[in-house]
Scaffold this motif. Structure first.
Motif, PDB file in Angstrom:
ATOM      1  N   GLU A  20       0.825  -1.214   0.000  1.00 51.34           N
ATOM      2  CA  GLU A  20       0.000   0.000   0.000  1.00 51.34           C
ATOM      3  C   GLU A  20       0.857   1.260   0.000  1.00 51.34           C
ATOM      4  O   GLU A  20       0.544   2.223  -0.704  1.00 51.34           O
ATOM      5  CB  GLU A  20      -0.920   0.006   1.216  1.00 51.34           C
ATOM      6  CG  GLU A  20      -2.056  -0.960   1.116  1.00 51.34           C
ATOM      7  CD  GLU A  20      -2.877  -1.025   2.386  1.00 51.34           C
ATOM      8  OE1 GLU A  20      -3.997  -1.545   2.301  1.00 51.34           O
ATOM      9  OE2 GLU A  20      -2.416  -0.571   3.440  1.00 51.34           O
ATOM     10  N   TYR A  21       1.952   1.248   0.760  1.00 53.75           N
ATOM     11  CA  TYR A  21       2.848   2.400   0.764  1.00 53.75           C
ATOM     12  C   TYR A  21       3.520   2.596  -0.590  1.00 53.75           C
ATOM     13  O   TYR A  21       3.699   3.718  -1.049  1.00 53.75           O
ATOM     14  CB  TYR A  21       3.916   2.264   1.848  1.00 53.75           C
ATOM     15  CG  TYR A  21       3.432   2.578   3.237  1.00 53.75           C
ATOM     16  CD1 TYR A  21       2.659   3.696   3.493  1.00 53.75           C
ATOM     17  CD2 TYR A  21       3.760   1.762   4.300  1.00 53.75           C
ATOM     18  CE1 TYR A  21       2.228   3.988   4.768  1.00 53.75           C
ATOM     19  CE2 TYR A  21       3.337   2.048   5.583  1.00 53.75           C
ATOM     20  CZ  TYR A  21       2.570   3.163   5.803  1.00 53.75           C
ATOM     21  OH  TYR A  21       2.137   3.452   7.060  1.00 53.75           O
ATOM     22  N   VAL A  22       3.881   1.501  -1.252  1.00 55.88           N
ATOM     23  CA  VAL A  22       4.506   1.612  -2.575  1.00 55.88           C
ATOM     24  C   VAL A  22       3.498   2.141  -3.593  1.00 55.88           C
ATOM     25  O   VAL A  22       3.834   3.004  -4.418  1.00 55.88           O
ATOM     26  CB  VAL A  22       5.093   0.255  -3.015  1.00 55.88           C
ATOM     27  CG1 VAL A  22       5.504   0.274  -4.474  1.00 55.88           C
ATOM     28  CG2 VAL A  22       6.275  -0.117  -2.132  1.00 55.88           C
ATOM     29  N   ILE A  23       2.277   1.665  -3.548  1.00 57.88           N
ATOM     30  CA  ILE A  23       1.239   2.150  -4.467  1.00 57.88           C
ATOM     31  C   ILE A  23       0.973   3.641  -4.224  1.00 57.88           C
ATOM     32  O   ILE A  23       0.854   4.426  -5.166  1.00 57.88           O
ATOM     33  CB  ILE A  23      -0.051   1.323  -4.320  1.00 57.88           C
ATOM     34  CG1 ILE A  23       0.176  -0.086  -4.862  1.00 57.88           C
ATOM     35  CG2 ILE A  23      -1.219   1.987  -5.030  1.00 57.88           C
ATOM     36  CD1 ILE A  23      -0.941  -1.055  -4.552  1.00 57.88           C
ATOM     37  N   ALA A  24       0.899   4.038  -2.942  1.00 57.05           N
ATOM     38  CA  ALA A  24       0.713   5.457  -2.630  1.00 57.05           C
ATOM     39  C   ALA A  24       1.906   6.275  -3.113  1.00 57.05           C
ATOM     40  O   ALA A  24       1.730   7.392  -3.601  1.00 57.05           O
ATOM     41  CB  ALA A  24       0.525   5.641  -1.128  1.00 57.05           C
ATOM     42  N   VAL A  26       3.860   5.648  -5.725  1.00 58.33           N
ATOM     43  CA  VAL A  26       3.749   5.801  -7.183  1.00 58.33           C
ATOM     44  C   VAL A  26       2.696   6.843  -7.512  1.00 58.33           C
ATOM     45  O   VAL A  26       2.896   7.684  -8.397  1.00 58.33           O
ATOM     46  CB  VAL A  26       3.434   4.439  -7.841  1.00 58.33           C
ATOM     47  CG1 VAL A  26       3.077   4.601  -9.304  1.00 58.33           C
ATOM     48  CG2 VAL A  26       4.620   3.500  -7.682  1.00 58.33           C
ATOM     49  N   GLY A  27       1.586   6.814  -6.808  1.00 56.13           N
ATOM     50  CA  GLY A  27       0.545   7.821  -7.035  1.00 56.13           C
ATOM     51  C   GLY A  27       1.022   9.228  -6.720  1.00 56.13           C
ATOM     52  O   GLY A  27       0.671  10.185  -7.418  1.00 56.13           O
ATOM     53  N   LEU A  28       1.810   9.388  -5.674  1.00 52.82           N
ATOM     54  CA  LEU A  28       2.319  10.713  -5.328  1.00 52.82           C
ATOM     55  C   LEU A  28       3.386  11.187  -6.308  1.00 52.82           C
ATOM     56  O   LEU A  28       3.526  12.385  -6.544  1.00 52.82           O
ATOM     57  CB  LEU A  28       2.903  10.692  -3.902  1.00 52.82           C
ATOM     58  CG  LEU A  28       1.888  10.637  -2.776  1.00 52.82           C
ATOM     59  CD1 LEU A  28       2.577  10.315  -1.470  1.00 52.82           C
ATOM     60  CD2 LEU A  28       1.141  11.956  -2.674  1.00 52.82           C
ATOM     61  N   MET A  29       4.143  10.262  -6.873  1.00 53.37           N
ATOM     62  CA  MET A  29       5.230  10.643  -7.775  1.00 53.37           C
ATOM     63  C   MET A  29       4.761  10.959  -9.189  1.00 53.37           C
ATOM     64  O   MET A  29       5.580  11.257 -10.050  1.00 53.37           O
ATOM     65  CB  MET A  29       6.285   9.547  -7.808  1.00 53.37           C
ATOM     66  CG  MET A  29       7.100   9.469  -6.566  1.00 53.37           C
ATOM     67  SD  MET A  29       8.486   8.391  -6.822  1.00 53.37           S
ATOM     68  CE  MET A  29       8.927   7.995  -5.167  1.00 53.37           C
ATOM     69  N   PHE A  37       7.140  13.708  -1.403  1.00 47.19           N
ATOM     70  CA  PHE A  37       6.207  12.977  -0.564  1.00 47.19           C
ATOM     71  C   PHE A  37       6.173  11.499  -0.941  1.00 47.19           C
ATOM     72  O   PHE A  37       6.019  10.630  -0.083  1.00 47.19           O
ATOM     73  CB  PHE A  37       4.812  13.597  -0.656  1.00 47.19           C
ATOM     74  CG  PHE A  37       4.803  15.035  -0.242  1.00 47.19           C
ATOM     75  CD1 PHE A  37       4.894  15.387   1.093  1.00 47.19           C
ATOM     76  CD2 PHE A  37       4.730  16.042  -1.184  1.00 47.19           C
ATOM     77  CE1 PHE A  37       4.899  16.706   1.482  1.00 47.19           C
ATOM     78  CE2 PHE A  37       4.730  17.373  -0.805  1.00 47.19           C
ATOM     79  CZ  PHE A  37       4.819  17.700   0.532  1.00 47.19           C
ATOM     80  N   GLY A  38       6.333  11.189  -2.217  1.00 51.97           N
ATOM     81  CA  GLY A  38       6.421   9.803  -2.660  1.00 51.97           C
ATOM     82  C   GLY A  38       7.664   9.117  -2.121  1.00 51.97           C
ATOM     83  O   GLY A  38       7.631   7.942  -1.760  1.00 51.97           O
ATOM     84  N   LEU A  39       8.769   9.848  -2.050  1.00 56.32           N
ATOM     85  CA  LEU A  39       9.997   9.281  -1.481  1.00 56.32           C
ATOM     86  C   LEU A  39       9.822   8.968  -0.002  1.00 56.32           C
ATOM     87  O   LEU A  39      10.328   7.958   0.502  1.00 56.32           O
ATOM     88  CB  LEU A  39      11.170  10.234  -1.691  1.00 56.32           C
ATOM     89  CG  LEU A  39      11.616  10.430  -3.139  1.00 56.32           C
ATOM     90  CD1 LEU A  39      12.693  11.500  -3.223  1.00 56.32           C
ATOM     91  CD2 LEU A  39      12.100   9.123  -3.728  1.00 56.32           C
TER      92      LEU A  39
END
Length: 124
Positions: A20-24, A26-29, A37-39
């Motif tokens: 879920e954190y990785v998907i979020a 990618v969405g932020l980046m 924020f994605g980093l």
């Protein structure tokens, strides 16, 4: 004990939290503004995958003022739901004695989710 804790953590939901954190992330980046924020979301994913071996410490090489401003923005953009989720699961795990170590990991993740800017993940 750390290895056993990490294996149990992954089997009972840790992998889903990390995904879920990785998907979020990618969405932020997707936007240029969202890259920092994605980093930070990737930092949370790293910590959420194997939390028993890792610790978040203050990075003394970053500027405090910029990290403070970014942490404030982070809190209102996505940090608050993450903090509340980890608080809920931490309290839920504290109901049983066997769940206390996992509740501690959720509280550790909650502290990192509250202010991820200016911190680095280190192995113990």
């Amino acid at each position: 004990m750390r290895t056993l804790g990490n294996v149990i953590w992954i089997v009972f939901g840790g992998i889903f939290i990390a995904v879920e954190y990785v998907i979020a992330s990618v969405g932020l980046m997707v936007t240029i503004i969202g890259i920092p924020f994605g980093l930070q979301s990737l930092k949370l994913a790293e910590m959420a995958l194997l939390p028993f071996d890792k610790k978040a410490v203050q990075n003394h090489t970053t500027s405090g003022c910029l990290a403070l401003v970014m942490n404030i923005i982070w809190f209102f953009i996505g940090g608050l739901p993450i903090v509340l989720t980890h608080l809920f699961f931490g309290l839920l795990f504290y109901i049983t004695i066997i769940g206390i170590p996992f509740g501690n990991q959720h509280f550790k993740l909650m502290k990192l989710a509250f202010s991820p800017f200016g911190k680095v993940i280190v192995n113990r």
